[in-house]
Design a protein around this motif. Structure first.
Motif, PDB file in Angstrom:
ATOM      1  N   ASP A  44       0.804  -1.212   0.416  1.00 42.66           N
ATOM      2  CA  ASP A  44      -0.041   0.400   0.802  1.00 42.66           C
ATOM      3  C   ASP A  44       1.105   0.885  -0.307  1.00 42.66           C
ATOM      4  OD1 ASP A  44      -2.056   2.229   1.144  1.00 42.66           O
ATOM      5  OD2 ASP A  44      -2.610   0.803   2.198  1.00 42.66           O
ATOM      6  N   TYR A  45       1.092   1.882  -1.138  1.00 40.21           N
ATOM      7  CA  TYR A  45       1.881   2.584  -1.622  1.00 40.21           C
ATOM      8  C   TYR A  45       1.387   4.130  -0.041  1.00 40.21           C
ATOM      9  CZ  TYR A  45       5.147   0.951  -5.176  1.00 40.21           C
ATOM     10  OH  TYR A  45       5.798  -0.379  -5.302  1.00 40.21           O
ATOM     11  N   SER A  46      -0.052   4.218  -0.434  1.00 34.74           N
ATOM     12  CA  SER A  46      -0.714   5.788   0.330  1.00 34.74           C
ATOM     13  C   SER A  46       0.177   5.361   1.503  1.00 34.74           C
ATOM     14  CB  SER A  46      -2.044   5.639   1.122  1.00 34.74           C
ATOM     15  OG  SER A  46      -2.245   4.286   0.818  1.00 34.74           O
ATOM     16  N   LYS A  47       0.771   3.905   2.354  1.00 31.23           N
ATOM     17  CA  LYS A  47       1.182   3.990   3.995  1.00 31.23           C
ATOM     18  C   LYS A  47       2.758   4.615   4.078  1.00 31.23           C
ATOM     19  CE  LYS A  47      -2.318   1.187   5.126  1.00 31.23           C
ATOM     20  NZ  LYS A  47      -2.429  -0.968   5.694  1.00 31.23           N
TER      21      LYS A  47
END
Length: 83
Positions: A44-47
């Motif tokens: 999860d690149y948003s994290k």
């Protein structure tokens, strides 16, 4: 590899890989190299703070190309086991 194929070649890694493959052939016999490019680093690149990646492009490639790379890896294993 966590980089596109073009970047790998620009950085000269292709020559190192070819050299290593040749050494393995001399030492152990037939050798093959399998490379998978521009792979995912994070689920999860948003994290994570990794602005230098394009998460949408990474996920698209993971869906469209990575399954083929996995099949190539399986096929390579079959060939190696059959030798």
């Amino acid at each position: 590899m966590n980089m596109p194929e073009e970047a790998m070649k620009e950085m000269g890694f292709d020559r190192h890989i070819a050299f290593n493959e040749n050494i393995l052939q001399v030492a152990f016999g037939p050798s093959e190299t399998l490379l998978s490019f521009d792979t995912l680093q994070f689920a999860d690149y948003s994290k994570v703070d990794a602005d230098f990646f394009d998460p949408l492009a990474k996920m698209k490639r993971h869906r469209e190309v990575f399954p083929n790379d996995c099949q190539k890896a399986f096929d390579l294993g079959v060939r190696l086991a059959g030798r």
